[in-house]
Design an enzyme around this catalytic site. Structure first.
Site, PDB file in Angstrom:
ATOM      1  N   ASP A  32     -22.385 -16.528  29.279  1.00 27.21           N
ATOM      2  CA  ASP A  32     -20.984 -16.521  28.874  1.00 27.21           C
ATOM      3  C   ASP A  32     -20.268 -15.376  29.603  1.00 27.21           C
ATOM      4  OD1 ASP A  32     -19.406 -17.704  26.078  1.00 27.21           O
ATOM      5  OD2 ASP A  32     -18.519 -16.014  27.157  1.00 27.21           O
ATOM      6  N   GLN A  96     -13.175 -24.063  18.777  1.00 27.18           N
ATOM      7  CA  GLN A  96     -13.699 -24.578  20.046  1.00 27.18           C
ATOM      8  C   GLN A  96     -12.603 -24.467  21.093  1.00 27.18           C
ATOM      9  OE1 GLN A  96     -14.993 -28.695  19.962  1.00 27.18           O
ATOM     10  NE2 GLN A  96     -15.724 -28.613  22.071  1.00 27.18           N
ATOM     11  N   SER A  97     -12.886 -23.792  22.207  1.00 35.76           N
ATOM     12  CA  SER A  97     -11.862 -23.596  23.232  1.00 35.76           C
ATOM     13  C   SER A  97     -12.131 -24.402  24.497  1.00 35.76           C
ATOM     14  CB  SER A  97     -11.714 -22.117  23.576  1.00 35.76           C
ATOM     15  OG  SER A  97     -12.915 -21.617  24.126  1.00 35.76           O
ATOM     16  N   VAL A  98     -13.371 -24.846  24.703  1.00 36.17           N
ATOM     17  CA  VAL A  98     -13.684 -25.684  25.867  1.00 36.17           C
ATOM     18  C   VAL A  98     -14.164 -27.039  25.351  1.00 36.17           C
ATOM     19  CG1 VAL A  98     -15.099 -25.944  27.936  1.00 36.17           C
ATOM     20  CG2 VAL A  98     -14.308 -23.664  27.258  1.00 36.17           C
ATOM     21  N   HIS A 102     -21.035 -27.542  23.815  1.00 34.12           N
ATOM     22  CA  HIS A 102     -21.880 -26.429  24.245  1.00 34.12           C
ATOM     23  C   HIS A 102     -22.409 -25.693  23.032  1.00 34.12           C
ATOM     24  CE1 HIS A 102     -17.693 -25.057  23.945  1.00 34.12           C
ATOM     25  NE2 HIS A 102     -18.169 -23.886  23.564  1.00 34.12           N
TER      26      HIS A 102
HETATM   27  P1  AMP Z   1     -15.947 -22.007  22.485  1.00 38.56           P
HETATM   28  O1  AMP Z   1     -14.908 -21.055  21.964  1.00 38.56           O
HETATM   29  O2  AMP Z   1     -17.053 -22.303  21.518  1.00 38.56           O
HETATM   30  O3  AMP Z   1     -15.331 -23.267  23.060  1.00 38.56           O
HETATM   31  O4  AMP Z   1     -16.678 -21.232  23.646  1.00 38.56           O
HETATM   32  C1  AMP Z   1     -16.267 -21.257  24.970  1.00 38.56           C
HETATM   33  C2  AMP Z   1     -16.961 -20.106  25.652  1.00 38.56           C
HETATM   34  O5  AMP Z   1     -16.890 -20.299  27.063  1.00 38.56           O
HETATM   35  C3  AMP Z   1     -16.327 -18.726  25.377  1.00 38.56           C
HETATM   36  O6  AMP Z   1     -17.292 -17.888  24.747  1.00 38.56           O
HETATM   37  C4  AMP Z   1     -15.930 -18.229  26.762  1.00 38.56           C
HETATM   38  O7  AMP Z   1     -16.141 -16.856  26.926  1.00 38.56           O
HETATM   39  C5  AMP Z   1     -16.821 -19.051  27.675  1.00 38.56           C
HETATM   40  N1  AMP Z   1     -16.347 -19.279  29.031  1.00 38.56           N
HETATM   41  C6  AMP Z   1     -15.101 -19.655  29.425  1.00 38.56           C
HETATM   42  N2  AMP Z   1     -15.034 -19.790  30.749  1.00 38.56           N
HETATM   43  C7  AMP Z   1     -16.278 -19.499  31.228  1.00 38.56           C
HETATM   44  C8  AMP Z   1     -16.855 -19.438  32.537  1.00 38.56           C
HETATM   45  N3  AMP Z   1     -16.162 -19.715  33.625  1.00 38.56           N
HETATM   46  N4  AMP Z   1     -18.145 -19.084  32.639  1.00 38.56           N
HETATM   47  C9  AMP Z   1     -18.877 -18.787  31.540  1.00 38.56           C
HETATM   48  N5  AMP Z   1     -18.395 -18.838  30.284  1.00 38.56           N
HETATM   49  C10 AMP Z   1     -17.110 -19.167  30.132  1.00 38.56           C
END
Ligand code: AMP
Length: 116
Positions: A32, A96-98, A102
């Site tokens: 991360d 969830q942000s992505v 995951h």
């Molecule tokens: P979530 O909030 O559960 O969707 O987690 C998304 C995670 O992706 C967060 O902890 C971010 O820090 C991580 N993240 C976003 N962009 C990247 C990237 N390019 N490489 C690695 N981790 C990332």
């Protein structure tokens, strides 16, 4: 349904850099970029689901390979003796942000409970 390409698909395709710590036929695990613990790794299935809700439509063997991939990643990271936490944030309230399924593996220190 939102069909946008996410940052994790770009990581899978090698289009943006990441530090891969484990991979196999079914999953890829990478660090991360904003670690919340000394060890903070994300595990994604090679085959995309957007979130945990969507895996209701995914064959059980694939779901099994994803969860097993999480366990294998933790072992590869040397976390089995100390223990670790696995988190899947799902949807808005889960923060969830992505929009690519995951699992977070968090470890390397005693973690507080409950989260947030
Ligand atoms: P979530 O909030 O559960 O969707 O987690 C998304 C995670 O992706 C967060 O902890 C971010 O820090 C991580 N993240 C976003 N962009 C990247 C990237 N390019 N490489 C690695 N981790 C990332």
């Amino acid at each position: 349904l939102n069909n946008e390409i996410t940052i994790f698909e770009k990581i899978l395709a090698g289009e943006i850099p990441s530090t891969i710590v484990y991979e196999n036929e079914h999953v890829v695990a990478f660090k991360d970029i904003i670690p919340k613990a000394p060890v903070h790794v994300l595990v994604i299935p090679r085959k995309k689901s957007r979130n945990l809700t969507e895996i209701a439509g995914v064959p059980e063997t694939e779901i099994g390979h994803f969860l097993k991939g999480v366990a294998l990643t933790a072992t590869a990271l040397g976390l089995d003796d100390s223990g670790y936490r696995v988190v899947i944030n799902n949807g808005r309230d889960g923060q969830q942000s992505v929009e690519y399924l995951h699992a977070h593996i968090l470890g390397g220190r005693p973690l507080k409970w409950p989260p947030g």
